[in-house]
Design a protein around this motif. Structure first.
Motif, mmCIF file in Angstrom:
data_model
loop_
_atom_site.group_PDB
_atom_site.id
_atom_site.type_symbol
_atom_site.label_atom_id
_atom_site.label_comp_id
_atom_site.label_asym_id
_atom_site.label_seq_id
_atom_site.Cartn_x
_atom_site.Cartn_y
_atom_site.Cartn_z
ATOM 1 N N GLU A 253 60.472 11.517 -16.337
ATOM 2 C CA GLU A 253 59.010 11.525 -16.407
ATOM 3 C C GLU A 253 58.515 12.561 -17.411
ATOM 4 N N ARG A 254 59.144 13.721 -17.445
ATOM 5 C CA ARG A 254 58.741 14.770 -18.381
ATOM 6 C C ARG A 254 58.960 14.311 -19.828
ATOM 7 N N PHE A 255 60.123 13.703 -20.065
ATOM 8 C CA PHE A 255 60.410 13.221 -21.420
ATOM 9 C C PHE A 255 59.372 12.178 -21.835
ATOM 10 N N ASP A 256 59.039 11.268 -20.909
ATOM 11 C CA ASP A 256 58.060 10.228 -21.224
ATOM 12 C C ASP A 256 56.697 10.840 -21.550
ATOM 13 N N TYR B 123 51.799 22.703 -33.654
ATOM 14 C CA TYR B 123 52.142 23.947 -32.950
ATOM 15 C C TYR B 123 51.799 23.827 -31.458
ATOM 16 N N GLY B 124 50.568 23.356 -31.175
ATOM 17 C CA GLY B 124 50.172 23.204 -29.780
ATOM 18 C C GLY B 124 51.068 22.238 -29.028
ATOM 19 N N PHE B 125 51.507 21.153 -29.713
ATOM 20 C CA PHE B 125 52.429 20.205 -29.082
ATOM 21 C C PHE B 125 53.752 20.883 -28.735
ATOM 22 N N GLY B 126 54.267 21.722 -29.652
ATOM 23 C CA GLY B 126 55.523 22.409 -29.382
ATOM 24 C C GLY B 126 55.432 23.287 -28.142
ATOM 25 N N VAL B 127 54.328 24.014 -28.027
ATOM 26 C CA VAL B 127 54.129 24.857 -26.842
ATOM 27 C C VAL B 127 54.027 24.003 -25.591
ATOM 28 N N LEU B 128 53.277 22.900 -25.684
ATOM 29 C CA LEU B 128 53.121 21.998 -24.536
ATOM 30 C C LEU B 128 54.462 21.417 -24.106
ATOM 31 N N ALA B 129 55.299 21.034 -25.067
ATOM 32 C CA ALA B 129 56.618 20.481 -24.739
ATOM 33 C C ALA B 129 57.460 21.515 -23.995
ATOM 34 N N LEU B 130 57.423 22.773 -24.449
ATOM 35 C CA LEU B 130 58.158 23.831 -23.749
ATOM 36 C C LEU B 130 57.599 24.038 -22.348
ATOM 37 N N GLU B 131 56.284 23.936 -22.206
ATOM 38 C CA GLU B 131 55.655 24.076 -20.890
ATOM 39 C C GLU B 131 56.136 22.978 -19.944
ATOM 40 N N ILE B 132 56.245 21.756 -20.455
ATOM 41 C CA ILE B 132 56.687 20.628 -19.632
ATOM 42 C C ILE B 132 58.150 20.805 -19.231
ATOM 43 N N VAL B 133 58.975 21.250 -20.168
ATOM 44 C CA VAL B 133 60.412 21.400 -19.903
ATOM 45 C C VAL B 133 60.678 22.542 -18.928
ATOM 46 N N ILE C 248 62.065 11.584 -34.032
ATOM 47 C CA ILE C 248 63.157 12.413 -33.516
ATOM 48 C C ILE C 248 63.289 12.245 -32.009
ATOM 49 N N LEU C 249 62.165 12.217 -31.296
ATOM 50 C CA LEU C 249 62.219 12.040 -29.839
ATOM 51 C C LEU C 249 62.830 10.696 -29.473
ATOM 52 N N GLU C 250 62.499 9.671 -30.241
ATOM 53 C CA GLU C 250 63.078 8.359 -29.954
ATOM 54 C C GLU C 250 64.568 8.329 -30.256
ATOM 55 N N LEU C 251 64.987 9.086 -31.263
ATOM 56 C CA LEU C 251 66.423 9.190 -31.546
ATOM 57 C C LEU C 251 67.151 9.952 -30.456
ATOM 58 N N ILE C 252 66.473 10.971 -29.898
ATOM 59 C CA ILE C 252 67.087 11.730 -28.797
ATOM 60 C C ILE C 252 67.283 10.826 -27.588
ATOM 61 N N ARG C 253 66.271 10.021 -27.294
ATOM 62 C CA ARG C 253 66.359 9.126 -26.136
ATOM 63 C C ARG C 253 67.313 7.963 -26.394
ATOM 64 N N PHE C 254 67.234 7.402 -27.596
ATOM 65 C CA PHE C 254 68.088 6.266 -27.945
ATOM 66 C C PHE C 254 68.817 6.571 -29.245
ATOM 67 N N PRO C 255 69.965 7.272 -29.186
ATOM 68 C CA PRO C 255 70.708 7.592 -30.412
ATOM 69 C C PRO C 255 71.042 6.326 -31.187
ATOM 70 N N GLN C 256 71.242 6.520 -32.506
ATOM 71 C CA GLN C 256 71.526 5.380 -33.377
ATOM 72 C C GLN C 256 72.764 4.648 -32.890
ATOM 73 N N GLY C 257 72.626 3.349 -32.844
ATOM 74 C CA GLY C 257 73.749 2.536 -32.408
ATOM 75 C C GLY C 257 73.866 2.429 -30.914
ATOM 76 N N THR C 258 72.924 2.990 -30.150
ATOM 77 C CA THR C 258 72.974 2.944 -28.694
ATOM 78 C C THR C 258 71.747 2.212 -28.185
ATOM 79 N N SER C 259 71.959 1.226 -27.397
ATOM 80 C CA SER C 259 70.836 0.483 -26.837
ATOM 81 C C SER C 259 70.375 1.122 -25.554
#
Length: 970
Positions: free
Chosen positions: A785-788, A871-881, A954-965
């Motif tokens: 849920e956090r990643f989403d 910048y604000g997104f980066g801080v928010l992402a750290l807050e969520i994690v 980048i986030l989509e690559l983290i969730r679905f690496p290349q070559g991985t469905s």
């Protein structure tokens, strides 16, 4: 408490037989873990759920099972204060893949057979008290092991040569132990090794050749050992190396030329060795370098001009070498440089002005041969926190332009040839903690404006020719711990207000021309450690109490008129004036008789009475004036309230009408075809029960449309600075056209010159802030849920930026969640409604976003760009994690989330960053890249931050690496 099995002693001898018997396989794990638990002390009863009568351990604390085999696959007991030994019961966990016992108090020896568990992929025993040597057979059979950390223990002896048998190892961390002996040459045969950390040991000998065969090598840390010889010539063949740290050894020779091939290297730490020769010109080929540390070596010659090609460089440390000549002008191109340390060399020439135009935080050039005037441009960077120009031959005055560097915390200009007076501008440095101007040729007085330096802790003005008195207003510097004014020409007495500096620890006023007695209040200073007033002209007794009861003679010597036990000189006795009777008095009454009072006493009583009467009259006048003032204020409040109520009543009528362009009656516009009328009208806005929350731009209320659909109404509280109606409508209509599944839909607006409302869709799930930080909320967000939420928020910002809209006010309270948990970002683009953003943006109403705001907001020439949102997104992402707020205020400190996470990441302690509510349930292959991406987004330099479209990719690559469905990942 100590755990002991309720089983006979012989159980431990027949355990292997039980394992081989017909007992169900799952029981092997139960029995193994119970045996493992029996060797432990569990003071906090964290393992209370471990019950030997259970059929399965899969629900036990810290235990995870493979859903296919129902066998234990992970045992994670980090940071539980467990003690005892690592028992052999763990060897029964035949399907174990992850063993993590870090940050406990485990002791004893390592189990030689531990790594023979065929399924084992990750072992973390760091930050414990394991001792002894690594068993000979420890590395003999490593199965499929990928990660091994035994860092921060007490392991001694040599690294076994059969470490090369662990051919699948990707990370090996044996740092901060007591390992000795040579570095085994076979370590370079670990072809899959990406990270090697052996720092903080006593490993000796030369670094063996062969490191160039490490084609997958990313990081090598050998800092703080006793390695000698040369840096291997083939090190440049490991083309993927990003981090090299061999500092704190005894390496010699020149730098191998192969280093220039490491185009991906970002960290090169060679400090505290004995490298020699000139710094080669090819150093400029390492264009990805962010940190270059060559300090404490024997390099000589000039700093090559090619260093200016290191555009990514953030930290440059060339201190304690033998560099000569001038600083190359090409260094002005290093626009990302933050920390510059050139101290303890033989550099000459002037201090170029470009140094002050970069975004440097630290400038250290102490103990060189730099000369000339110190010239600080008016457009200097306001990011400098440390400016150390001491021990050179600078001359001229201290430039008044130094006041422009408002971020300055440490200023050291000592031991130069600076003349003139102390500039008043020093008092404008609100953040400065240390000012050292000692050992110069300063004259004039200590300016009383120094009181403006409210954060000042150390003031050192010794060895000058300063005259005049010690300003009493220095007592405003309440944090002062060190005051050194010795060896000047100061006169007058010590101001009593000095006793108000309750944090004072060290005071040196020696070798001046001070006079008078010492204020008695100085004896109350609670933290005083030294107080030197020798070689002055003080008189009278010393203060009593605390430090002064045991002051040394050397601290008060050569003050001829001082007296008391400390100087072995008695003070003159105090003799009260004799009582004289009035010879003209014929009364025989006692002195207490009021009828026989002398004439002068009678007059005295009259005077006292007169003063008392005056005080009473003045007090009565103040009371009467206060009553009148309060009455006037109450009358004004009633009038204002009636006007406000009338205005809102009028507004209620307007909201009931159909859309109109009549400016006198207000204008309501809905972007949809729905009936614009409200069930309750504007009077709902006056009902506190309908208020959903308040933010930087105003309060938000919930109300209903006539069709029964709820909406959220934001009542702007910035009416006095909102643009004209035409500009307002233009901006709001632009925002109303934005449609994205991760944006709160803007449905309409209402306008009058004194009231502006913005109408949004109502999102029922509440704010992300409440879900993360409000203890009353029972729901806990999973990692999925956090990643989403992170990905959805990134998509919404990318969409905004593609349509030319900057959010500006991104924070967790502006991210709403719908019933399905989908994030919806609100409050976007409202800053454009303000005509003078630079005047209003930093006001207290907008500071609710503190912690999310990019550093460029502190600039006087405020430039708002999409990179502020990044910048604000980066801080928010750290807050969520992490589940932590961007800024926390401790008793004596301010904790900034970005700094904490960055520090833990550098220490390979990512798991310490994660929200404890996740209970360890997060995939490291996703969490680490997300954290790193967030930290890149919070880079201090806007140009170093990615675009939001890149962030989404980048986030989509983290969730679905290349070559991985998606099916494969699930």
């Amino acid at each position: 408490m100590s755990f002991r099995l309720h089983l006979p002693l012989c159980f431990f001898f027949i355990l292997p037989l039980l394992v081989l018997s017909a007992t169900p396989a799952l029981n092997d794990d139960v029995l193994g873990l119970i045996v493992f638990k029996a060797d432990l002390e569990d003071p906090d009863s964290k393992l209370a759920s471990w019950n030997e009568d259970d059929d399965t351990p899969c629900n036990w604390f810290g235990v995870k099972c493979d859903p296919n085999s129902d066998r234990v696959s992970e045992l994670a007991l980090d940071g539980l204060s467990l003690s005892g030994k690592l028992g052999r019961g763990v060897l029964q966990l035949q399907n174990l893949q992850t063993l993590s016992l870090s940050r406990n108090n485990f002791s004893g020896f390592l189990i030689a057979e531990l790594l023979r568990l065929e399924s084992l992929r990750s072992v973390d025993l760091s930050h414990n008290s394991f001792s002894g040597s690594i068993p000979d057979g420890f590395f003999s059979q490593c199965g499929s092991l990928r990660f091994l950390s035994i860092a921060n223990n007490r392991i001694s002896g040599e690294i076994p040569s059969n470490v090369s048998s662990c051919s699948t190892l990707a990370t090996l961390n044996l740092s901060s132990n007591q390992l000795s002996g040579a570095l085994p040459s076979g370590i370079w045969s670990l072809s899959d090794l990406r990270s090697l950390d052996l720092s903080g040991n006593a490993i000796a000998g030369e670094i063996p050749a062969g490191i160039g065969r490490m084609f997958n090598f990313r990081s090598v840390n050998l800092r703080g050992n006793q390695l000698s010889g040369n840096l291997p010539e083939d090190i440049g063949d490991s083309l993927l190396l990003k981090d090299i740290d061999v500092g704190g050894n005894m390496l010699v020779g020149s730098l191998p030329s192969s280093l220039q091939r490491l185009s991906m290297c970002s960290y090169l730490g060679l400090g505290s060795n004995s490298f020699s020769g000139e710094l080669p010109d090819w150093i400029g080929e390492m264009t990805n370098l962010q940190t270059l540390d060559l300090s404490r070596n024997q390099f000589l010659g000039q700093i090559p001009g090619s260093i200016g090609r290191l555009q990514a460089l953030e930290g440059l440390n060339l201190s304690e070498n033998n560099f000569t000549g001038r600083l190359p002008e090409s260094m002005a191109s290093c626009t990302n440089l933050l920390d510059l340390d050139l101290s303890h060399n033989f550099l000459t020439g002037n201090l170029q002005q470009w140094i002050f135009l970069l975004r440097l935080r630290k400038i250290k050039v102490t103990e060189n041969k730099l000369s000339g005037f110190i010239q600080i441009p008016a457009a200097s960077s306001s990011t400098i926190t440390v400016l150390d120009l001491s021990r050179n031959t600078f001359s001229g005055n201290i430039p008044k332009e130094i006041s422009a560097i408002q971020s300055l915390q440490f200023l050291n200009l000592s031991s130069n040839r600076i003349s003139g007076t102390i500039p008043l501008a020093l008092g404008e440095l609100k953040a400065v903690e240390v000012i050292d101007l000692s050992g110069n040729q300063l004259i004039g007085n200590i300016p009383f404006e120094i009181e403006g330096a409210l954060s000042l802790k150390e003031l050192i003005l010794s060895k000058n020719s300063i005259s005049g008195e010690i300003p009493g207003k220095i007592s405003s510097c309440a944090s002062l711990t060190l005051l050194d004014l010795s060896q000047n020409n100061l006169t007058g007495s010590i101001p009593p207000s000095l006793a108000n500096l309750t944090n004072l620890q060290n005071v040196d006023l020696s070798l001046n021309k001070l006079t008078g007695s010492l204020p008695k209040q100085l004896g109350d200073l609670p933290h005083l450690l030294s107080f030197n007033i020798s070689y002055n002209n003080f008189s009278g007794d010393l203060p009593a109490g605390n430090f002064f009861n045991t002051i040394s003679f050397s601290s008060i010597s050569d003050n001829p008129d001082l007296c008391g036990a400390a100087v072995n000189r008695s003070c003159p006795a105090f003799l009260p004036k004799p009582i004289v009777l009035n010879p003209n008095s014929s009364s025989t009454s006692t002195p207490s008789s009021t009828s026989a009072l002398p004439t002068e006493n009678y007059h005295h009583k009259k005077i006292v009475f007169s003063i008392s009467a005056l005080v009473a009259i003045a007090a009565a006048a103040i009371i009467i004036l206060g009553v009148i003032t309060i009455s006037i204020i109450n009358l004004g409040v009633k009038t204002s309230a009636s006007h406000s109520a009338a205005a809102m009543a009028v507004t209620d009528d307007y909201l009931r009408q159909s859309p109109t362009t009549d400016s006198s009656s207000g204008k309501l516009v809905m972007f949809s075809r729905n009936d614009p009328e409200f069930c309750a009208g504007a009077h709902a806005l006056l009902n506190k029960d309908c208020e959903l929350g308040r933010g930087g731009f105003g309060a938000v209320y919930k109300t209903m449309l006539q069709d029964g659909r709820p909406v959220a109404i934001k009542k702007l509280t910035v009416s006095s600075v909102v643009k004209s109606q035409q500009d307002f409508e233009l901006e709001v209509k632009k925002l109303g056209k934005l449609q994205h599944p991760n944006l709160v839909t803007l449905e309409g607006y209402y306008w009058t010159s004194s009231l502006q409302l913005i109408i949004y869709e109502y999102v029922s799930g509440g704010s992300l802030y409440n879900l993360l930080h409000e203890s009353s909320k029972s729901k806990t967000l999973s990692w999925q849920e956090r990643f989403d939420i992170i990905l959805g928020t990134a998509k919404s910002l990318a969409y905004l930026h593609q349509h030319g809209v900057i959010h500006y006010n991104l924070k967790s309270s502006n991210v709403m969640l719908d019933d399905s948990g989908e994030p919806k970002v609100g409050d976007y683009g409202l800053a454009k409604l303000l005509p003078m953003l630079d005047r209003y943006v930093l006001s207290s109403k907008i500071q609710s976003a503190l912690g999310y705001m990019a550093p460029e907001f502190a600039s006087r020439t405020l430039v708002i760009s999409e990179k502020c949102d990044v910048y604000g997104f980066g801080v928010l992402a750290l807050e969520i994690v992490t589940g932590s707020k961007p800024v926390e205020y401790a008793e004596d400190d301010v904790i900034v989330l970005c700094d904490v996470v960055r520090g833990l990441l550098d220490l390979d302690r990512v798991e310490d960053c994660m929200d404890a509510k996740l209970c360890g349930k997060f995939p490291m292959e996703e969490t680490i890249p997300v954290i790193k991406l967030a930290l890149i987004c919070t880079s201090q330099v806007p140009s170093s931050r990615p675009e939001m479209t890149e962030v989404v990719n980048i986030l989509e690559l983290i969730r679905f690496p290349q070559g991985t469905s998606e099916e494969e990942l699930s």
